[in-house]
Design an enzyme around this catalytic site. Structure first.
Site, mmCIF file in Angstrom:
data_model
loop_
_atom_site.group_PDB
_atom_site.id
_atom_site.type_symbol
_atom_site.label_atom_id
_atom_site.label_comp_id
_atom_site.label_asym_id
_atom_site.label_seq_id
_atom_site.Cartn_x
_atom_site.Cartn_y
_atom_site.Cartn_z
ATOM 1 N N TYR A 1 0.861 -1.187 0.000
ATOM 2 C CA TYR A 1 0.000 0.000 0.000
ATOM 3 C C TYR A 1 0.888 1.225 0.000
ATOM 4 O O TYR A 1 1.835 1.316 0.789
ATOM 5 C CB TYR A 1 -0.893 -0.012 1.241
ATOM 6 C CG TYR A 1 -1.773 1.217 1.391
ATOM 7 C CD1 TYR A 1 -2.832 1.451 0.502
ATOM 8 C CD2 TYR A 1 -1.557 2.136 2.418
ATOM 9 C CE1 TYR A 1 -3.651 2.564 0.645
ATOM 10 C CE2 TYR A 1 -2.373 3.246 2.570
ATOM 11 C CZ TYR A 1 -3.418 3.457 1.685
ATOM 12 O OH TYR A 1 -4.219 4.559 1.840
ATOM 13 N N ASP B 1 9.386 3.045 -0.540
ATOM 14 C CA ASP B 1 8.339 3.682 0.256
ATOM 15 C C ASP B 1 8.588 3.306 1.720
ATOM 16 O O ASP B 1 8.202 2.223 2.169
ATOM 17 C CB ASP B 1 6.963 3.232 -0.220
ATOM 18 C CG ASP B 1 5.837 3.891 0.586
ATOM 19 O OD1 ASP B 1 6.152 4.636 1.535
ATOM 20 O OD2 ASP B 1 4.664 3.661 0.254
ATOM 21 N N LYS C 1 4.523 9.082 8.763
ATOM 22 C CA LYS C 1 4.354 8.472 10.083
ATOM 23 C C LYS C 1 5.389 8.990 11.100
ATOM 24 O O LYS C 1 5.280 10.123 11.530
ATOM 25 C CB LYS C 1 4.329 6.945 9.938
ATOM 26 C CG LYS C 1 3.117 6.561 9.064
ATOM 27 C CD LYS C 1 2.769 5.115 8.925
ATOM 28 C CE LYS C 1 1.418 5.023 8.203
ATOM 29 N NZ LYS C 1 1.351 4.111 7.103
#
Ligand SMILES: *Cc1c(COP(=O)(O)O)cnc(C)c1O
Length: 433
Positions: free
Chosen positions: A152, A247, A275
């Site tokens: 994702y 990523d 994050k």
């Protein structure tokens, strides 16, 4: 709203809020996996967090292994971050002009993640991957992207093909609303399959702008890279003139101070962070090779902008977070030790994958190395486990296909309590079988 509080109606307030939420918010939540759809039951409405714990509106406390889905490496309300935020608040919340802390944050990111020679601050992981992809296309003059099934990368149109996280949880293979032409720019391949990537490059190598990958997958549950997989991606990208985008929105500052690229010794062309880098506030980053980053406006022709980019509060929180991590690198050893304590036992009929401070207990006895093997999990059994743990005050992600996160605030007692509760689940299961 008239809410009666009574200890016999333990979830009364969360239930009432959830009902009210669904009237004006689709599914009652602002991000799909929060809705408990795959495990059933009522999502807990959270009032506050402290250290390793969160407290819901009904006054219950939980040991939190979600950690806001990744950012809270130091647990809830870590003092350095809260102090920095208090101080920043006194100067104003947004200026839309450069500030000195943005420079300091960029310098610190480049120092800890050396492949990120230049960086651009944005507001979410989605924005970071979307921008990195546009940049890769602008730089190479090519349109295609290789991604991996179960990974994702945020809800970027062209990347919502065979994506993990909430889409895997809800069983949505390919989202509605993405034009066919966008989806066709993405080649989705099985994670850890070097042969599949070699074949794709052999067929369309001169059209491929980038390979984007979670260097350790978190979004189909935790799946580490097979030995040689990331190295092969690096090699093939170099050979065919495509860019390698790691990523690291989830893995950055989590699996090592310098992220997965440090842990596995891989040099990407571009990296995305999110994050942890925002210290619990909305901040994300994309960056990498200087010659590539110089294609971004105002230096180059690839446009990308943001009203709140480099927001002073988010930057203050991120800077305090990173400074703390840099000053206390031994915390990664502590996380590794706690991670071992939590996962180095073998419950029956499950497979545990862990890399540093992220892990998943998959309810399948077979190894989980890609989406094909992850989706074999017994999700109903996971649901029973989830609720068993929740009742004992342990808050896990309400989906089989997510990683659990350790923070430095998790104490040895927290871990012991968690393992004891999990053992109890498997014992109870065996007793009723
Ligand atoms: C969470 C995540 C994203 C998306 O970040 P948001 O801030 O939720 O948009 C992208 N990539 C990975 C690997 C993630 O874990």
């Amino acid at each position: 709203m008239s809410v009666k509080t009574s200890s016999s109606e333990a979830l009364f307030k969360s239930e009432a809020w959830f009902e009210r939420a669904q009237l004006h918010i689709p599914g009652g939540v602002n991000s799909p996996v929060r809705a408990f759809r795959s495990v059933g039951g009522v999502p807990r409405f959270i009032e506050r967090g402290e250290g390793s714990r969160i407290f819901d509106v009904d006054g219950k406390s939980y040991i939190d292994y979600v950690g806001s889905w990744g950012p809270l490496l130091l647990g809830h309300r870590p003092k350095p971050v809260i102090d920095a935020l208090r101080e920043a608040l006194d100067s104003g919340t947004s200026f839309g002009a450069p500030t000195s802390r943005e420079v300091e944050l960029a310098e610190l990111i480049s120092k800890t993640v050396p492949s990120m020679e230049m960086v651009r601050l944005v507001n979410s992981g989605t924005e970071a991957t979307m921008s990195a992809l546009r940049l890769a296309r602008g730089f190479t003059g090519r349109d295609l992207t290789i991604k991996f099934e179960g990974c994702y990368h945020g809800h970027v149109d062209s990347l919502l093909v065979k994506a993990g996280s909430g889409m895997a949880t809800l069983g949505i293979a390919d989202t509605a609303g993405v034009p066919k032409a966008f989806a066709e720019t993405t080649i989705a391949l099985p994670y850890n399959s070097i042969a599949a990537v070699e074949q794709a490059f052999a067929q369309r190598g001169n059209e491929i702008a980038a390979v984007i990958v979670e260097p350790v997958v978190g979004n189909m549950g935790c799946v580490p890279p097979a030995p040689g997989f990331l190295e092969a991606l690096r090699h093939l990208c170099t050979r065919y003139g495509a860019l390698l985008i790691l990523d690291e929105v989830m893995t950055g500052f989590r699996v090592a101070l310098g992220g997965a690229q440090q842990r596995f010794g891989i040099q990407p062309d571009l990296t995305t962070l999110g994050k942890i880098v925002g210290g619990g506030l909305p901040l994300a980053v994309y960056g990498g090779r200087k010659d590539v980053m110089q294609k971004i406006a105002p230096l180059g022709p690839v446009y990308q902008a943001g009203t709140l980019s480099g927001n002073p509060l988010a930057v203050a929180a991120g800077l305090a977070m990173l400074r703390y991590l840099v000053a206390n690198p031994q915390l990664y050893d502590q996380l590794e030790a706690r991670g071992k304590q939590l996962t180095e036992w073998t419950p029956p009929g499950v497979t545990i994958n862990r890399v540093g401070a992220m892990f998943t207990m998959f309810f399948t006895p077979d190894p989980v190395t890609d989406w094909e093997s992850a989706k074999k999990c017994d999700t109903a059994r996971f649901g029973r486990y989830f609720h068993f743990m929740l009742e004992r005050g342990i808050y896990l992600a309400p989906s089989q296909f997510e990683a659990a996160f350790l923070s430095t605030a998790h104490s040895e007692d927290d871990i012991r309590y968690t393992v004891a509760a999990a053992r109890e689940f498997f014992a109870a299961e065996a007793a009723t079988a």
